[in-house]
Design a protein around this motif. Structure first.
Motif, short mmCIF file in Angstrom:
data_model
loop_
_atom_site.label_atom_id
_atom_site.label_comp_id
_atom_site.label_asym_id
_atom_site.label_seq_id
_atom_site.Cartn_x
_atom_site.Cartn_y
_atom_site.Cartn_z
N ARG A 127 15.14 -23.94 8.73
CA ARG A 127 14.42 -22.79 8.35
C ARG A 127 12.73 -22.46 9.03
O ARG A 127 13.20 -21.41 8.63
N GLU A 136 21.31 -29.21 -9.58
CA GLU A 136 21.92 -30.45 -8.88
C GLU A 136 21.05 -31.24 -8.07
O GLU A 136 19.54 -30.70 -8.73
N LEU A 137 20.25 -31.62 -7.36
CA LEU A 137 20.15 -32.31 -6.69
C LEU A 137 19.15 -32.22 -5.88
O LEU A 137 20.21 -31.35 -5.12
N LYS A 138 17.96 -32.22 -5.20
CA LYS A 138 17.79 -31.84 -3.90
C LYS A 138 17.33 -32.93 -3.17
O LYS A 138 16.82 -34.09 -3.21
N TYR A 139 17.67 -33.08 -2.25
CA TYR A 139 17.90 -34.11 -1.00
C TYR A 139 16.95 -33.77 -0.22
O TYR A 139 16.17 -32.59 0.02
N ASN A 196 7.78 -25.05 -7.93
CA ASN A 196 7.97 -26.68 -8.64
C ASN A 196 8.09 -26.79 -10.22
O ASN A 196 6.59 -26.15 -10.44
N VAL A 237 17.56 -29.41 -8.64
CA VAL A 237 16.87 -27.62 -8.85
C VAL A 237 17.63 -27.49 -9.60
O VAL A 237 19.26 -27.60 -9.35
N TYR A 254 24.20 -26.76 -0.05
CA TYR A 254 24.20 -25.87 -1.37
C TYR A 254 24.75 -24.32 -1.73
O TYR A 254 24.29 -24.52 -3.08
N GLU A 277 20.91 -28.99 3.45
CA GLU A 277 19.84 -30.32 4.00
C GLU A 277 20.87 -31.63 5.39
O GLU A 277 21.51 -31.54 4.74
N TYR A 303 14.05 -18.55 1.23
CA TYR A 303 12.99 -19.06 0.28
C TYR A 303 12.35 -20.76 -0.06
O TYR A 303 13.60 -21.12 0.10
N SER A 304 11.50 -20.96 -0.51
CA SER A 304 11.08 -21.99 -0.78
C SER A 304 11.61 -22.11 -2.17
O SER A 304 12.41 -21.23 -2.63
N LEU A 305 11.22 -23.18 -2.74
CA LEU A 305 10.99 -23.06 -4.42
C LEU A 305 10.06 -23.42 -5.05
O LEU A 305 8.74 -23.98 -4.96
N SER A 346 16.19 -28.88 6.28
CA SER A 346 16.96 -27.66 5.69
C SER A 346 17.61 -26.95 6.71
O SER A 346 16.51 -26.84 7.80
N LYS A 378 10.39 -32.12 -9.44
CA LYS A 378 10.14 -33.08 -8.75
C LYS A 378 9.90 -34.19 -9.57
O LYS A 378 9.51 -34.34 -10.53
N LYS A 413 19.59 -23.61 -11.12
CA LYS A 413 19.78 -22.64 -10.67
C LYS A 413 20.64 -21.53 -11.94
O LYS A 413 21.61 -22.21 -12.44
P1 AMP Z 1 10.11 -27.16 -1.45
O1 AMP Z 1 10.13 -27.44 0.62
O2 AMP Z 1 9.77 -28.04 -1.79
O3 AMP Z 1 10.09 -25.56 -0.84
O4 AMP Z 1 12.03 -27.24 -1.19
C1 AMP Z 1 12.84 -26.01 -0.80
C2 AMP Z 1 13.58 -26.67 -0.38
O5 AMP Z 1 14.28 -27.09 -0.97
C3 AMP Z 1 15.07 -25.81 0.42
O6 AMP Z 1 14.15 -25.63 1.63
C4 AMP Z 1 15.82 -27.37 1.05
O7 AMP Z 1 15.88 -27.07 1.99
C5 AMP Z 1 15.71 -27.74 -0.21
N1 AMP Z 1 17.05 -28.50 -1.62
C6 AMP Z 1 17.27 -29.43 -0.99
N2 AMP Z 1 18.48 -29.59 -1.81
C7 AMP Z 1 18.58 -28.35 -2.14
C8 AMP Z 1 19.03 -28.24 -4.06
N3 AMP Z 1 20.12 -28.54 -4.47
N4 AMP Z 1 19.67 -26.87 -3.85
C9 AMP Z 1 18.28 -25.99 -3.24
N5 AMP Z 1 17.38 -26.46 -2.17
C10 AMP Z 1 17.24 -27.42 -2.01
#
Ligand code: AMP
Ligand code: ZN
Length: 664
Positions: free
Chosen positions: A133, A110-113, A83, A282, A221, A169, A79-81, A117, A308, A284
């Motif tokens: 992905r 957590e940090l969003k790297y 924002n 991120v 993650y 990631e 899935y995506s996330l 993916s 973000k 959760k």
């Molecule tokens: P987005 O690409 O903006 O839809 O964001 C979702 C993506 O954030 C996911 O597909 C992951 O590849 C990435 N991501 C990076 N760090 C994390 C994390 N700690 N937990 C979950 N997703 C993450």
């Protein structure tokens, strides 16, 4: 210990060292000792192919080629996330989830790297596949490439579920990214734009050996699967770490939106201290049962949200555009900005990359522009504030002539950059080439720096690198800030460069696409400058690993009379233009077109010495026996399966003594 036990124990040991080094950042053995052990294992595996293991640490160097990446449907969708950008957004999210969940909720932050993916599948502790992905439902099978990333465990440690997917990631840390760019600039290629695109581009390279050379890392993650025996996200991070995955130790378990916000505020500042790029946090819901209750929307989990970071952006005034000329003649447009504070530094300049980029964003002098600092060192312009555009503004007309020598610029089909073709007469190119010639990896001339080179050229004392050898103390003393002592150092530094070996001289000449490695290959094959000068494109591409682009560039370089003259002058000053006699004495063509496999333990030479002997005499060494093998050089304890194979294919088996006698 029998052979198989020996192999297994070496594999285990090397895995442990890889883990210490790449996942824990805590090596317990020197690189040298590691190499020795890896070579031991490699030798044992070569001699005993029956114990092949596709997850052996020796296979980390890659080599597998993928022509077309197979599409694979994810067993668990990626899935995506959603924002969020403010505390209000987070509070809204909390209200939404509290409608579904009763009772207290804990959150893992957590940090969003910021990378590409990846989903890794493990069965019984072994990596089975790695898939991008893609569109979330299906992605590309990039297993061969992922296996070369050392922080991805090929075999797990301790307890692990029998089958699961783990998501993470792939990132390219700044240090490695900058180093890759330095090397590209060195051979006259355009640097990569940013770490994220370079990381994701790397996953789709066809040659996994190329991927192996890139300093990629995999940060994990999320564990997905059935019957995992895990109750919470925080726990799953810990257990992934125990299995041997690289899971940064930065996550925090909290129980309020305020605490989440503290985490966000802290990392918004401190993320700049991390070795890789992050673009947010991120959050959760920690409890997996609560996660299940919350479920998913059409595109994202309800139990998670990304916060973000604001990209560090500022608006400022574009005062002028300056065009820089590099040593290869490439033109780079640079924006001169009204100074502005951005991410803790004062920014005065931004790269505009090339003509297309300026046209795409319709950037004009006098505009108010937005500048951002991403992964790259130089900030970039990401847009124009059209509301602030002066009414008399005119579109930017890209230069057609070199800003320095006024020669008409050229732009080759398929290239983004314009070039000044005035190779011999354009000052920045002349200065840049001499600066490259004296640089550390090239002629390493002590006592002479880049600025002095510019002074010397501007004073008319030198015009190309061969002129350096005609400088004298008296001639350089009148230069600005040139003291007696520094003049002496300069001259003795130049004198000392006459001892620099040919392969570095060839690199120093600054032929486009001829970096250090290519220079070594050419020298090994041709042995002297004269042989290289008279080689045709067809000759050159026949050399191992020399492609058409390099071949054309070499031929073009030596096709210029002026370059030939410079080479003759270098020769007259005693610069090394061929392999030294000593090196050459040990090199012949006697084994040309012959391929050898070396197996066993030898009496007078080590395996490596034997391989070098073969290569120095024009032969090729390969690790496995095939119909293309000319001879097997066998020592004591040659692997029985190798012997059988050689006999089956009727390949002559010779001893080290036979080989030495033949060469002598
Ligand atoms: P987005 O690409 O903006 O839809 O964001 C979702 C993506 O954030 C996911 O597909 C992951 O590849 C990435 N991501 C990076 N760090 C994390 C994390 N700690 N937990 C979950 N997703 C993450
Ligand atoms: Zn020019």
């Amino acid at each position: 210990m029998d052979i198989q036990q020996q192999i297994n124990s070496l594999r285990d040991e090397l895995r442990q060292h890889n883990h210490n080094y790449y996942s824990l950042d805590n090596p317990t053995i020197s690189d040298y000792d590691f190499d020795i052990k890896l070579k031991q294992l490699q030798a044992l595996e070569n001699q005993n192919p029956e114990f092949f293991d596709e997850n052996s640490p020796t296979l980390r160097v890659g080599g597998a080629i993928t022509k077309n990446f197979e599409t694979i449907v994810h067993e668990h969708r990626m899935y995506s996330l959603d924002n969020s950008y403010s505390k209000e957004d987070l509070l809204d999210w909390e209200i939404r989830i509290k409608k579904i969940i009763e009772g207290p909720i804990q959150f893992t932050c957590e940090l969003k790297y910021d990378g590409a993916s990846i989903s890794l599948t493990y069965e019984n502790g072994s990596l089975i596949k790695a898939v991008t992905r893609g569109d979330g439902t299906q992605g590309d099978n990039v297993t061969a490439n992922i296996k070369t990333i050392k922080s991805v465990p090929l075999k797990l440690r301790g307890d692990f579920p029998s089958k699961f997917d783990i998501r993470g990631e792939i990132v390219l840390p700044f240090e490695g990214f900058n180093k890759m760019n330095e090397e590209r600039i060195e051979i006259g290629e355009e640097p990569y734009r940013n770490p994220r695109n370079t990381a994701s581009g790397s996953l789709k390279l066809q040659d996994s050996a190329e991927v192996a050379k890139r300093p990629l890392e995999c940060l994990l993650y999320n564990i997905t699967g059935k019957n995992l025996g895990i109750d919470s996200q925080f726990e799953s991070l810990e257990s992934a770490r125990k299995m041997g995955f690289k899971v940064p130790d930065l996550a925090k378990l909290v129980d309020s939106i305020d605490a989440i916000f503290e985490f966000v505020a802290y990392w918004d500042v401190h993320r700049h201290d991390l070795p890789y790029e992050t673009d947010g946090v991120v959050i959760k819901v920690n409890d997996l049962q609560q996660q299940e209750e919350l479920g998913y929307t059409a595109k994202a989990p309800r139990w998670a949200i990304a916060y973000k970071f604001k990209a560090e952006q500022q608006s400022t005034h574009l005062e002028s555009i300056r065009y820089q000329v590099g040593r290869t003649g490439a033109i780079t447009p640079v924006a001169n900005l009204e100074p502005v504070e951005l991410a803790g530094t004062t920014v005065k300049r931004a790269s505009l990359h090339n003509a297309d980029q300026i046209e795409k964003l319709d950037i004009r002098v006098g505009d108010t522009v937005f500048v951002e600092k991403g992964g790259e060192i130089i900030p970039k312009i990401v847009g124009v504030d059209l509301n602030q555009r002066p009414s008399d503004s005119q579109p930017t007309v890209y230069i057609t002539q070199c800003p320095v020598c006024e020669t008409e610029l050229v732009r080759q089909e398929g290239e983004a950059q314009h070039y000044c073709p005035n190779y011999a007469g354009c000052k920045p190119q002349i200065i840049g080439r001499i600066q490259h010639y004296i640089s550390r990896k090239a002629m390493d001339i002590e006592g002479l720096g880049g600025e002095t080179v510019a002074l010397l050229v501007n004073a008319g004392l030198i015009n190309n690198y061969s002129d350096l050898y005609e400088l004298s103390k008296d001639r350089v003393l009148p230069l600005e800030r040139m003291a007696e002592k520094s003049a002496e150092n300069l001259i003795s530094g130049i004198e000392a460069s006459k001892q620099i070996p040919f392969e570095r001289v060839l690199f120093a000449l600054g032929i486009r696409y001829v970096g250090e490695t290519v220079a070594k290959k050419l020298v090994k094959h041709y042995k002297s400058i004269d042989a290289i000068v008279s080689a045709t494109i067809i000759d050159l591409v026949a050399v191992d690993e020399i492609g058409i682009r390099i071949a054309e560039s070499v031929v073009e370089f030596f096709g210029l009379i002026s370059n030939k003259e410079v080479i003759e002058r270098l020769r007259s000053f005693g610069i090394q233009l061929e392999i030294s006699a000593e090196k050459l004495a040990n090199q012949t063509d006697k084994l040309k077109n012959k391929t050898f496999v070396v197996s066993g333990v030898f009496e007078i030479l080590s395996r490596n010495e034997l391989k070098k002997l073969i290569e120095d005499n024009g032969g090729k060494v390969s690790s496995s026996i095939s119909s293309k093998t000319s001879y097997v050089v066998a020592g004591d304890k040659m692997g029985p399966s190798k012997r059988t194979k050689a006999e089956q294919l009727k390949i002559p088996i010779i001893s080290e003594f036979d080989l030495i006698k033949y060469i002598k």
